[in-house]
Design a protein around this motif. Sequence first.
Motif, PDB file in Angstrom:
ATOM      1  N   GLU A   1       0.832  -1.207   0.000  1.00  0.00           N
ATOM      2  CA  GLU A   1       0.000   0.000   0.000  1.00  0.00           C
ATOM      3  C   GLU A   1       0.867   1.256   0.000  1.00  0.00           C
ATOM      4  O   GLU A   1       0.569   2.231  -0.708  1.00  0.00           O
ATOM      5  N   TYR A   2       1.895   1.258   0.785  1.00  0.00           N
ATOM      6  CA  TYR A   2       2.795   2.418   0.867  1.00  0.00           C
ATOM      7  C   TYR A   2       3.681   2.511  -0.375  1.00  0.00           C
ATOM      8  O   TYR A   2       3.850   3.581  -0.961  1.00  0.00           O
ATOM      9  N   PHE A   3       4.206   1.374  -0.796  1.00  0.00           N
ATOM     10  CA  PHE A   3       5.196   1.320  -1.874  1.00  0.00           C
ATOM     11  C   PHE A   3       4.652   1.888  -3.180  1.00  0.00           C
ATOM     12  O   PHE A   3       5.295   2.729  -3.831  1.00  0.00           O
ATOM     13  N   TYR A   4       3.480   1.440  -3.609  1.00  0.00           N
ATOM     14  CA  TYR A   4       2.998   1.797  -4.937  1.00  0.00           C
ATOM     15  C   TYR A   4       2.654   3.280  -5.054  1.00  0.00           C
ATOM     16  O   TYR A   4       2.857   3.903  -6.105  1.00  0.00           O
ATOM     17  N   TRP A   5       2.142   3.872  -3.981  1.00  0.00           N
ATOM     18  CA  TRP A   5       1.828   5.302  -4.035  1.00  0.00           C
ATOM     19  C   TRP A   5       3.099   6.155  -4.011  1.00  0.00           C
ATOM     20  O   TRP A   5       3.202   7.156  -4.714  1.00  0.00           O
ATOM     21  N   ILE A   6       4.073   5.738  -3.200  1.00  0.00           N
ATOM     22  CA  ILE A   6       5.354   6.453  -3.187  1.00  0.00           C
ATOM     23  C   ILE A   6       6.039   6.327  -4.539  1.00  0.00           C
ATOM     24  O   ILE A   6       6.633   7.285  -5.057  1.00  0.00           O
ATOM     25  N   ALA A   7       5.941   5.141  -5.161  1.00  0.00           N
ATOM     26  CA  ALA A   7       6.535   4.929  -6.486  1.00  0.00           C
ATOM     27  C   ALA A   7       5.918   5.861  -7.515  1.00  0.00           C
ATOM     28  O   ALA A   7       6.621   6.433  -8.363  1.00  0.00           O
ATOM     29  N   ALA A   8       4.594   6.043  -7.448  1.00  0.00           N
ATOM     30  CA  ALA A   8       3.907   6.906  -8.411  1.00  0.00           C
ATOM     31  C   ALA A   8       4.359   8.361  -8.289  1.00  0.00           C
ATOM     32  O   ALA A   8       4.313   9.117  -9.263  1.00  0.00           O
ATOM     33  N   GLY A   9       4.796   8.755  -7.106  1.00  0.00           N
ATOM     34  CA  GLY A   9       5.243  10.137  -6.895  1.00  0.00           C
ATOM     35  C   GLY A   9       6.702  10.378  -7.199  1.00  0.00           C
ATOM     36  O   GLY A   9       7.222  11.479  -6.943  1.00  0.00           O
ATOM     37  N   SER A  10       7.395   9.396  -7.768  1.00  0.00           N
ATOM     38  CA  SER A  10       8.838   9.493  -7.987  1.00  0.00           C
ATOM     39  C   SER A  10       9.279  10.742  -8.757  1.00  0.00           C
ATOM     40  O   SER A  10      10.278  11.379  -8.373  1.00  0.00           O
ATOM     41  N   PRO A  11       8.608  11.150  -9.853  1.00  0.00           N
ATOM     42  CA  PRO A  11       9.095  12.342 -10.579  1.00  0.00           C
ATOM     43  C   PRO A  11       9.140  13.588  -9.705  1.00  0.00           C
ATOM     44  O   PRO A  11      10.089  14.384  -9.790  1.00  0.00           O
ATOM     45  N   PHE A  12       8.131  13.765  -8.842  1.00  0.00           N
ATOM     46  CA  PHE A  12       8.065  14.961  -7.998  1.00  0.00           C
ATOM     47  C   PHE A  12       9.060  14.888  -6.835  1.00  0.00           C
ATOM     48  O   PHE A  12       9.651  15.894  -6.453  1.00  0.00           O
ATOM     49  N   ILE A  13       9.250  13.682  -6.297  1.00  0.00           N
ATOM     50  CA  ILE A  13      10.193  13.507  -5.191  1.00  0.00           C
ATOM     51  C   ILE A  13      11.619  13.729  -5.678  1.00  0.00           C
ATOM     52  O   ILE A  13      12.415  14.436  -5.045  1.00  0.00           O
ATOM     53  N   VAL A  14      11.958  13.145  -6.823  1.00  0.00           N
ATOM     54  CA  VAL A  14      13.303  13.296  -7.384  1.00  0.00           C
ATOM     55  C   VAL A  14      13.586  14.762  -7.720  1.00  0.00           C
ATOM     56  O   VAL A  14      14.645  15.309  -7.380  1.00  0.00           O
ATOM     57  N   ALA A  15      12.635  15.428  -8.377  1.00  0.00           N
ATOM     58  CA  ALA A  15      12.847  16.819  -8.800  1.00  0.00           C
ATOM     59  C   ALA A  15      13.019  17.763  -7.620  1.00  0.00           C
ATOM     60  O   ALA A  15      13.758  18.753  -7.726  1.00  0.00           O
ATOM     61  N   SER A  16      12.365  17.468  -6.487  1.00  0.00           N
ATOM     62  CA  SER A  16      12.447  18.381  -5.341  1.00  0.00           C
ATOM     63  C   SER A  16      13.876  18.530  -4.842  1.00  0.00           C
ATOM     64  O   SER A  16      14.285  19.614  -4.418  1.00  0.00           O
ATOM     65  N   TYR A  17      14.666  17.455  -4.905  1.00  0.00           N
ATOM     66  CA  TYR A  17      16.059  17.528  -4.474  1.00  0.00           C
ATOM     67  C   TYR A  17      16.887  18.391  -5.428  1.00  0.00           C
ATOM     68  O   TYR A  17      17.814  19.092  -5.005  1.00  0.00           O
TER      69      TYR A  17
END
Length: 442
Positions: free
Chosen positions: A134-150
């Motif tokens: 449940e946690y993994f798939y939603w965090i995976a979907a947000g990868s472009p935004f998480i990566v770009a924030s750094y």
Amino acid sequence: MDEKLLINGNIPKSYFRLTIPNVLSMVITLVYNLADTYFIAAVGNTDLVAGVSLCAPVLTIQMAFGNVFAQGGCSLTSRLLGAAKKDDVKHVSAHCIYAGYLLGLILGVFFLLAGNILLPLLGADRDTVGFAAEYFYWIAAGSPFIVASYVYTNLFRSEGMSKEAMFGSSIGAVLNIILDPIFISGLGMGARGAAIATVIGYIASDIYCTVVLLKKSQVLSMNLRCFRISGEYEKQILGIGIPAAIMNIVQSLSVIFLNHFLLPYGNVEIAAMGIAMKTVSIVNLVLIGLAYGGQPLFGYFFGAKDRDNLKKLTRFNLRVITGTAVVMSAVVFAAAVPLIRFFMDDPTIVQGGSLMLRLQVVTMTFAGIVLLLTLIFQSAGKIGVSFLLSVSRQGFIFLAVLFLASRLLGYYGVLAAQAIADVISLVLAGSLFYRGIYKDWK
């Protein structure tokens, strides 16, 4: 631009002007990370806590992919500013931002397609796999935004806009904290709610950073026409960014191996270690903030070939990091029991977690010094040594110690592996720094 980085030639003043917002940004990131743990632990389900804890390496891998263009871009940008090549900075910054989004998209697609394979590798068993998924798939979907924030926040720091970087992180953290209890408990979404709240926070942060870059930055750019850069600049970005990313990936692998070594002792031990490692990040993130807050100055001085200021900055930064690490580590060591109990008031979790926390934090001063020396090599553009140090402390040294200590000391060897690795890593980093950089400053 020099005014933003170096105030009247005053290194301590310039350092703290850049570093304090960065430390606050790290503290906000800490709150970001702890919020999920706190609200999930409040549910009182050990398997739920363990399932979410098992996904911690996923967030670290996302940070790693972000750091390819975040730290690589920050190092190159600050050196270009020191060499007064502002037009090149526009190209480098635009390239890093769009490349960050693209890399995050590729990573997210990979996670979504390979989830069924990756979850067991993370240590999920039949009791925790549902919560972890449940946690993994939603965090995976947000990868472009998480990566770009750094990428955004590191580029802001390279220009001296540490406050803007801090506010960008703050917006995401505050939104995450507000949404966590609503989604996790209020709407009964559990682990899925925690992940969705985190992703929404990162999206809000990216939107803020985009607006600030377009309106306030004097040298950074998002103009697509500036996307193309020279092969030499790409080499410099990847040469520094990839070792930094590998360091994060190696951290993820070390957590995965650690969880697998703890698995025979039960999911309670994995849950306890998850809480302990989130807690020790209190010290770790402050030290990262103190080290990387000074990176623009290091890069600027290396670009300007200013050896005198490099020596002054290194000695000052070393004193600040060492003093801070000693004080914070002592406080966390003494308060280990109430800190673990704050997250989960379970006698077994508190007993095991407090021991884990103390063994994690006891050598954090050494870890801070290794972090600083690694950063200096990155700022100098020394690719080979940066790579070696990036894969040492929580990489090949940690894994070698983990295998050996677990065989010799069993459960306690697993818990003490990181502390032993920290001592060995300090010796390695110190000797490389003396031979590779410090001798040239004499």
